[in-house]
Design an enzyme around this catalytic site. Structure first.
Site, PDB file in Angstrom:
ATOM      1  N   TYR A   1       0.855  -1.184   0.000  1.00 52.83           N
ATOM      2  CA  TYR A   1       0.000   0.000   0.000  1.00 52.83           C
ATOM      3  C   TYR A   1       0.891   1.233   0.000  1.00 52.83           C
ATOM      4  O   TYR A   1       1.828   1.316   0.792  1.00 52.83           O
ATOM      5  CB  TYR A   1      -0.907   0.006   1.244  1.00 52.83           C
ATOM      6  CG  TYR A   1      -1.752   1.253   1.383  1.00 52.83           C
ATOM      7  CD1 TYR A   1      -2.792   1.506   0.486  1.00 52.83           C
ATOM      8  CD2 TYR A   1      -1.531   2.165   2.412  1.00 52.83           C
ATOM      9  CE1 TYR A   1      -3.577   2.653   0.617  1.00 52.83           C
ATOM     10  CE2 TYR A   1      -2.319   3.298   2.547  1.00 52.83           C
ATOM     11  CZ  TYR A   1      -3.336   3.537   1.645  1.00 52.83           C
ATOM     12  OH  TYR A   1      -4.116   4.662   1.781  1.00 52.83           O
TER      13      TYR A   1
ATOM     14  N   ASP B   1       9.223   2.873  -0.455  1.00 50.87           N
ATOM     15  CA  ASP B   1       8.202   3.507   0.370  1.00 50.87           C
ATOM     16  C   ASP B   1       8.462   3.111   1.815  1.00 50.87           C
ATOM     17  O   ASP B   1       8.128   2.015   2.243  1.00 50.87           O
ATOM     18  CB  ASP B   1       6.810   3.053  -0.091  1.00 50.87           C
ATOM     19  CG  ASP B   1       5.702   3.700   0.745  1.00 50.87           C
ATOM     20  OD1 ASP B   1       6.028   4.337   1.767  1.00 50.87           O
ATOM     21  OD2 ASP B   1       4.528   3.545   0.372  1.00 50.87           O
TER      22      ASP B   1
ATOM     23  N   LYS C   1       4.403   9.078   8.706  1.00 50.25           N
ATOM     24  CA  LYS C   1       4.159   8.472  10.024  1.00 50.25           C
ATOM     25  C   LYS C   1       5.152   8.925  11.106  1.00 50.25           C
ATOM     26  O   LYS C   1       5.012  10.024  11.621  1.00 50.25           O
ATOM     27  CB  LYS C   1       4.078   6.950   9.874  1.00 50.25           C
ATOM     28  CG  LYS C   1       2.869   6.569   8.988  1.00 50.25           C
ATOM     29  CD  LYS C   1       2.506   5.121   9.013  1.00 50.25           C
ATOM     30  CE  LYS C   1       1.171   4.893   8.347  1.00 50.25           C
ATOM     31  NZ  LYS C   1       1.200   4.393   6.981  1.00 50.25           N
TER      32      LYS C   1
HETATM   33  C1  PLP Z   1       0.489   4.829   5.717  1.00 55.35           C
HETATM   34  C2  PLP Z   1       1.223   4.555   4.465  1.00 55.35           C
HETATM   35  C3  PLP Z   1       1.139   5.402   3.355  1.00 55.35           C
HETATM   36  C4  PLP Z   1       0.185   6.557   3.288  1.00 55.35           C
HETATM   37  O1  PLP Z   1       0.455   7.512   4.246  1.00 55.35           O
HETATM   38  P1  PLP Z   1      -0.744   8.537   4.649  1.00 55.35           P
HETATM   39  O2  PLP Z   1      -0.080   9.472   5.592  1.00 55.35           O
HETATM   40  O3  PLP Z   1      -1.793   7.675   5.255  1.00 55.35           O
HETATM   41  O4  PLP Z   1      -1.203   9.182   3.411  1.00 55.35           O
HETATM   42  C5  PLP Z   1       1.953   5.147   2.273  1.00 55.35           C
HETATM   43  N1  PLP Z   1       2.800   4.115   2.276  1.00 55.35           N
HETATM   44  C6  PLP Z   1       2.908   3.267   3.315  1.00 55.35           C
HETATM   45  C7  PLP Z   1       3.886   2.153   3.268  1.00 55.35           C
HETATM   46  C8  PLP Z   1       2.112   3.447   4.430  1.00 55.35           C
HETATM   47  O5  PLP Z   1       2.191   2.582   5.446  1.00 55.35           O
END
Ligand code: PLP
Length: 424
Positions: A145, A240, A268
């Site tokens: 994701y 990511d 995060k």
């Molecule tokens: C949470 C998450 C996102 C998206 O971040 P948001 O602040 O919710 O937009 C993208 N990539 C990964 C791996 C994530 O865990």
């Protein structure tokens, strides 16, 4: 006696004003056929709901609460900034300082830009990769994701390299067709796909340690091949690390594997609980961003001083403490304890942890990819989740999510959790 009555009442009201009663879908507890608890406050390892129940929190706001909730240093840093103003729409010293801290522990990031969420970070990485390569195709991996970016809300069908079908209405087919999805940790599938599209490939994006299909580390050989393949054809390798950055180790998953991506997305943890994202990487790529280059990207509240104060304070403290070994030991202690209970009950259970992130599955074998996770036992998960929550233990409400532990989850807190799980 209904001990979550107020939460249920609030959920009724919320459903009238917000789709599904929430501002982000997982919070609705739909996956586990339950309804959410509404939080009033949080301190250390604990959440407190509106009915005054206490929960040991293993979500930690999906990562940021790595030093526990309501950390006094972060509160102080934000309070001090609060007195100086909350947003200027003009540069501040703090932004460069925070950038320097991040690059000092993540050397692949030579330059960076701040945004307000992980979604913005990955979205901007994709645009930048397309802008610098002049190509359109992206490879992503099933079950990873990357936020709700149009180009990235795509998963594979059952084929080895199914050409993108949108996961969500509202994403144009014309856009989705440029995203090709491959099973995670599957070298052959990647190589086949790669061969057929490498001349049009702008980027490969991956969660090197996946935290959005449960918790599944990438295999080192697999990640190395992604690095070699993207370098060979001039595509951009994007890690990511929105979830893993400052979570699995100080330098993120890229430090653990010793692989340097071209671009990294962060979010995060780096916001210390305030809304922050960032992306960065090779200087020659980042300099293509406006205003130094032609690829446009902007943000009214990007580098917001409150968020920068919180994030800087947390990152500084993580550099001082380097708590990742201790977090991993504690996570392992918890998971081994749960495993013993499950063995006694004859329930198949596997688990894994790196730094402050962990995961478990009701399965005989550790899943290697999304397809394996789908096969793990839903009923056992749902029952374990609900019974734990009822006992004041708050795990993520879906088998497709990871777990998070903080430095405030001391041995005594964990022993208490295990004694409750033994009694389930
Ligand atoms: C949470 C998450 C996102 C998206 O971040 P948001 O602040 O919710 O937009 C993208 N990539 C990964 C791996 C994530 O865990």
């Amino acid at each position: 006696m209904n001990k979550t009555k107020k939460s249920q009442d609030l959920f009724e009201q919320a459903q009238k004003i917000m789709p599904g009663g929430v501002n982000s879908p997982v919070r609705a507890f739909k996956n586990v056929n339950s309804s959410p608890i509404f939080i009033k406050s949080a301190k250390g390892p604990y959440l407190y709901d509106v009915d005054d129940n206490q929960y040991v929190d293993f979500i930690g706001s999906w990562g940021p609460m790595i030093l526990g909730h309501s950390n006094p240093r972060i509160i102080k840093a934000v309070e001090e900034q609060l007195q100086l103003g909350t947003s200027y729409g003009a540069p501040t010293e703090g932004e460069s300082k925070m950038g320097q801290l991040i690059t000092s522990v993540m050397p692949s990031i030579e330059m960076m830009r701040m945004v307000n969420s992980g979604t913005e970070a990955t979205m901007s990485c994709i645009r930048l990769a397309r802008g610098v390569t002049g190509k359109d195709k992206i490879i992503k991996f099933t079950g990873c994701y990357h936020g709700h970016v149009d180009s990235l809300l795509i998963k594979a069908g059952s084929g080895v390299s199914t050409f993108g079908l949108p996961d969500s209405p509202g994403i144009p087919k014309d856009l989705a067709q440029h995203t090709v999805t491959v099973p995670f940790n599957d070298i052959d599938a990647f190589e086949n796909t790669y061969k057929s599209i490498k001349d049009d490939l702008a980027a490969v994006i991956i969660e090197p340690i996946a935290g959005n299909m449960g918790f599944i580390p990438g295999e080192i050989e697999f990640l190395k091949i992604l690095r070699e393949a993207t370098s060979a054809c001039g595509a951009v390798l994007i890690f990511d690390e929105v979830m893993t950055g400052f979570r699995v180790s100080l330098g993120g998953a890229q430090e653990i594997y010793g692989i340097q991506p071209d671009l990294t997305a962060l979010g995060k943890v780096i916001g210390g609980g305030l809304p922050v994202g960032a992306f960065g990487g090779k200087r020659e790529i980042m300099e293509q961003l406006a205003p130094s280059g032609p690829v446009y990207q902007a943000g009214t509240l990007s580098g917001n001083p409150l968020a920068v104060a919180a994030g800087t304070c947390l990152i500084q403290r993580l550099i001082e403490l380097n708590p990742f070994e201790e977090l991993e030991l504690n996570a392992k202690f918890l998971l081994n304890g749960i495993k013993e209970v499950m063995i006694q009950k004859g329930i198949p259970f596997v688990s894994n942890q790196i730094g402050g992130m962990f995961g478990f599955f009701f399965a005989e074998q550790q899943p290697r990819n999304f397809e394996d996770v789908v096969e793990t036992n839903d009923k056992n998960f749902e029952q374990f989740f609900k019974q734990s929550l009822d006992q004041g233990i708050y795990f993520a409400p879906s088998k497709f999510e990871a777990g998070f532990i903080s430095t405030k989850h001391s041995e005594s807190v964990l022993i208490n959790v295990l004694s409750k799980i033994q009694a389930l």
